[in-house]
Motif scaffolding. Structure first.
Motif, PDB file in Angstrom:
ATOM      1  N   ASN A 101      -2.905  15.098   2.331  1.00  0.00           N
ATOM      2  CA  ASN A 101      -4.099  15.944   2.245  1.00  0.00           C
ATOM      3  C   ASN A 101      -4.647  15.972   0.825  1.00  0.00           C
ATOM      4  OD1 ASN A 101      -5.073  17.783   4.586  1.00  0.00           O
ATOM      5  ND2 ASN A 101      -2.884  17.484   4.903  1.00  0.00           N
ATOM      6  N   ILE A 102      -3.741  16.152  -0.121  1.00  0.00           N
ATOM      7  CA  ILE A 102      -4.169  16.253  -1.520  1.00  0.00           C
ATOM      8  C   ILE A 102      -4.699  14.900  -2.003  1.00  0.00           C
ATOM      9  CG2 ILE A 102      -3.325  16.670  -3.876  1.00  0.00           C
ATOM     10  CD1 ILE A 102      -1.466  18.798  -2.517  1.00  0.00           C
ATOM     11  N   TYR A 103      -4.013  13.840  -1.600  1.00  0.00           N
ATOM     12  CA  TYR A 103      -4.433  12.482  -1.987  1.00  0.00           C
ATOM     13  C   TYR A 103      -5.881  12.231  -1.562  1.00  0.00           C
ATOM     14  CZ  TYR A 103      -4.430   7.311  -1.674  1.00  0.00           C
ATOM     15  OH  TYR A 103      -4.729   5.976  -1.784  1.00  0.00           O
ATOM     16  N   GLY A 132       0.800  -1.234   0.000  1.00  0.00           N
ATOM     17  CA  GLY A 132       0.000   0.000   0.000  1.00  0.00           C
ATOM     18  C   GLY A 132       0.824   1.271   0.000  1.00  0.00           C
ATOM     19  N   HIS A 133       0.115   2.387   0.149  1.00  0.00           N
ATOM     20  CA  HIS A 133       0.714   3.719   0.189  1.00  0.00           C
ATOM     21  C   HIS A 133       1.070   4.054   1.617  1.00  0.00           C
ATOM     22  CE1 HIS A 133      -0.100   5.797  -3.537  1.00  0.00           C
ATOM     23  NE2 HIS A 133      -1.345   5.364  -3.563  1.00  0.00           N
ATOM     24  N   ARG A 134       2.151   4.782   1.801  1.00  0.00           N
ATOM     25  CA  ARG A 134       2.461   5.252   3.151  1.00  0.00           C
ATOM     26  C   ARG A 134       2.727   6.752   3.110  1.00  0.00           C
ATOM     27  NH1 ARG A 134       7.723   6.215   5.261  1.00  0.00           N
ATOM     28  NH2 ARG A 134       7.504   6.714   7.458  1.00  0.00           N
ATOM     29  N   PHE A 135       2.227   7.459   4.116  1.00  0.00           N
ATOM     30  CA  PHE A 135       2.568   8.875   4.264  1.00  0.00           C
ATOM     31  C   PHE A 135       3.114   9.061   5.671  1.00  0.00           C
ATOM     32  CE2 PHE A 135      -1.058   8.933   1.293  1.00  0.00           C
ATOM     33  CZ  PHE A 135      -0.505   9.640   0.237  1.00  0.00           C
ATOM     34  N   ASP A 136       4.216   9.786   5.779  1.00  0.00           N
ATOM     35  CA  ASP A 136       4.765  10.121   7.095  1.00  0.00           C
ATOM     36  C   ASP A 136       4.212  11.504   7.455  1.00  0.00           C
ATOM     37  OD1 ASP A 136       6.223  10.922   9.266  1.00  0.00           O
ATOM     38  OD2 ASP A 136       8.192  10.504   8.390  1.00  0.00           O
ATOM     39  N   ALA A 137       3.196  11.527   8.312  1.00  0.00           N
ATOM     40  CA  ALA A 137       2.500  12.783   8.592  1.00  0.00           C
ATOM     41  C   ALA A 137       3.362  13.783   9.364  1.00  0.00           C
ATOM     42  CB  ALA A 137       1.203  12.504   9.355  1.00  0.00           C
ATOM     43  N   GLY A 138       4.503  13.345   9.860  1.00  0.00           N
ATOM     44  CA  GLY A 138       5.400  14.256  10.577  1.00  0.00           C
ATOM     45  C   GLY A 138       6.339  15.001   9.638  1.00  0.00           C
ATOM     46  N   ASP A 139       6.231  14.718   8.354  1.00  0.00           N
ATOM     47  CA  ASP A 139       7.080  15.373   7.352  1.00  0.00           C
ATOM     48  C   ASP A 139       6.143  16.249   6.526  1.00  0.00           C
ATOM     49  OD1 ASP A 139       9.704  14.478   5.292  1.00  0.00           O
ATOM     50  OD2 ASP A 139       7.928  15.387   4.412  1.00  0.00           O
ATOM     51  N   TRP A 140       6.442  17.544   6.444  1.00  0.00           N
ATOM     52  CA  TRP A 140       5.460  18.461   5.831  1.00  0.00           C
ATOM     53  C   TRP A 140       5.110  18.099   4.387  1.00  0.00           C
ATOM     54  CZ3 TRP A 140       2.308  20.687   8.778  1.00  0.00           C
ATOM     55  CH2 TRP A 140       2.697  21.260   9.998  1.00  0.00           C
ATOM     56  N   ALA A 141       6.113  17.718   3.590  1.00  0.00           N
ATOM     57  CA  ALA A 141       5.811  17.398   2.183  1.00  0.00           C
ATOM     58  C   ALA A 141       4.869  16.188   2.116  1.00  0.00           C
ATOM     59  CB  ALA A 141       7.093  17.135   1.409  1.00  0.00           C
ATOM     60  N   GLU A 142       5.128  15.225   2.989  1.00  0.00           N
ATOM     61  CA  GLU A 142       4.301  14.009   2.999  1.00  0.00           C
ATOM     62  C   GLU A 142       2.900  14.316   3.544  1.00  0.00           C
ATOM     63  OE1 GLU A 142       5.387  10.287   3.238  1.00  0.00           O
ATOM     64  OE2 GLU A 142       6.789  10.911   1.694  1.00  0.00           O
ATOM     65  N   TYR A 143       2.877  15.130   4.581  1.00  0.00           N
ATOM     66  CA  TYR A 143       1.604  15.505   5.214  1.00  0.00           C
ATOM     67  C   TYR A 143       0.696  16.201   4.180  1.00  0.00           C
ATOM     68  CZ  TYR A 143      -1.562  18.290   8.110  1.00  0.00           C
ATOM     69  OH  TYR A 143      -2.672  18.881   8.639  1.00  0.00           O
ATOM     70  N   LEU A 144       1.299  17.138   3.453  1.00  0.00           N
ATOM     71  CA  LEU A 144       0.511  17.883   2.467  1.00  0.00           C
ATOM     72  C   LEU A 144       0.091  16.978   1.306  1.00  0.00           C
ATOM     73  CD1 LEU A 144       2.571  21.169   2.664  1.00  0.00           C
ATOM     74  CD2 LEU A 144       0.222  20.831   3.454  1.00  0.00           C
ATOM     75  N   SER A 145       0.980  16.060   0.930  1.00  0.00           N
ATOM     76  CA  SER A 145       0.610  15.113  -0.145  1.00  0.00           C
ATOM     77  C   SER A 145      -0.564  14.252   0.296  1.00  0.00           C
ATOM     78  CB  SER A 145       1.765  14.178  -0.506  1.00  0.00           C
ATOM     79  OG  SER A 145       2.927  14.886  -0.717  1.00  0.00           O
ATOM     80  N   GLY A 154     -12.546  21.212  -8.356  1.00  0.00           N
ATOM     81  CA  GLY A 154     -12.093  22.535  -7.916  1.00  0.00           C
ATOM     82  C   GLY A 154     -10.637  22.485  -7.478  1.00  0.00           C
ATOM     83  N   LEU A 155     -10.298  21.480  -6.696  1.00  0.00           N
ATOM     84  CA  LEU A 155      -8.929  21.359  -6.186  1.00  0.00           C
ATOM     85  C   LEU A 155      -7.955  21.128  -7.339  1.00  0.00           C
ATOM     86  CD1 LEU A 155      -6.914  21.074  -3.819  1.00  0.00           C
ATOM     87  CD2 LEU A 155      -7.500  18.653  -3.720  1.00  0.00           C
ATOM     88  N   HIS A 156      -8.371  20.281  -8.259  1.00  0.00           N
ATOM     89  CA  HIS A 156      -7.530  19.947  -9.394  1.00  0.00           C
ATOM     90  C   HIS A 156      -7.156  21.207 -10.173  1.00  0.00           C
ATOM     91  CE1 HIS A 156      -5.992  17.569 -12.700  1.00  0.00           C
ATOM     92  NE2 HIS A 156      -6.087  16.522 -11.901  1.00  0.00           N
TER      93      HIS A 156
END
Ligand code: G1P
Length: 292
Positions: free
Chosen positions: A267-269, A252-265, A280-282
């Protein structure tokens, strides 16, 4: 073997998320429309676990409150006929049984896990989920480890490959691959310096563990390790040497929420997956990406 409880340590300072986490727990920062910690609890629920043990501290009661009823808010939503929102708010309070334990001193992840001893010591095995790591996908995450430990009786930990220049952010595991994606652990180091990972490995611990209560003997005898903290990784390595341990590549996918780039990704995901705001977001993102 029955695995009924999951321990989620949430008592850390969250310095990586400052200043956003100055007065709210980093676990309560939103990823799209839900706090980070809700995604983690939802993964536990998907794995069939309803009993959640939070290792918490005096400033983190917002986390427990999130998983409780808010009768006043529910009444307001009910009167306003906001049925969908009411359902969403109500469902969070119903999703898990919450057991909270205070970690009165923040002495490290290993120490936080030790706080759960009295609650899980009579269980066959129990899960641990580090709240910063979000894992998504069918049959991905904790459930993979639950199956592995139930099959083998051995403790198991989740790993994923990370780039060589990020090994210093994680516990790194070296091992012998016994079947595709499953390793018998032979070495473990908490946050090695770049270039000094055991056997040049880039297999990082991703914050999912299924352990037997034997770990508590090792945690009780642990001495401070990396950063002067009682490290879970050190106790795990002693256990691995004595009794054996498996490391399993997480799907699966993993996001490290403690890293800003990952956290923001992340959110967008999640936002892109919601039809209500996707278009609208797109178009806003496309505009921004043209400029930056
Ligand atoms: C902890 C563990 C580390 C692991 C990481 C996963 O570190 O100590 O071994 O790789 O979680 O997120 P922390 O993120 O608490 O510094």
């Amino acid at each position: 073997m029955k695995i009924r409880k999951v321990v989620i340590p949430v008592a850390g300072w969250g310095t990586r998320s400052l200043p956003a986490s100055k007065n709210i727990p980093k676990e309560m920062l939103p990823i799209y429309n839900k706090p980070v910690v809700q995604y983690v609890v939802e993964e536990a629920i998907r794995s069939g676990i309803k009993d959640v043990v939070f290792i918490t501290n005096r400033d983190k009661s917002a986390i427990e409150d999130h998983f409780d009823y808010n009768h006043q808010l529910e009444a307001v939503l009910d009167r306003a006929n906001k049925t969908e929102l009411l359902g969403a708010v109500h469902a969070v309070a119903e999703m898990a049984n919450i057991i909270s334990i205070r970690q009165k001193k923040q002495l490290g992840l290993g120490h936080a896990v030790l706080m759960a001893k009295e609650v899980v010591r009579y269980d066959d095995a129990f899960g641990i989920m580090v709240g910063d790591d979000l894992i998504f996908g069918e049959d991905a995450g904790l459930v993979q480890l639950m199956k592995m430990t139930a099959e083998t009786g051995l403790p198991s930990i989740g790993i994923m490959e990370v780039p060589d220049d990020k090994v210093n952010r994680y516990g790194i595991v070296a091992g012998e691959e016994t079947s595709p994606g499953v390793y018998k652990v032979t070495d473990m180091v908490e946050k090695p310096e770049i270039g000094k990972a055991p056997k040049g490995s880039n297999l990082a611990i991703v914050g999912r563990y299924v352990l037997t209560p034997e770990i508590f003997d090792y945690l009780e005898n642990a001495t401070p390790g990396h950063g002067g903290e009682i490290q879970l990784t050190d106790a795990l390595f002693s256990l691995a040497k004595d009794k054996g341990m498996l490391a399993v590549k997480m799907k699966g996918h993993r996001f490290d929420a403690g890293d800003w780039a990952e956290y923001l990704s992340a959110n967008i995901y999640f936002a892109l997956k919601d039809k209500a705001i996707r278009d609208g977001l797109h178009s806003r993102l496309t505009e921004l990406l043209k400029k930056y």
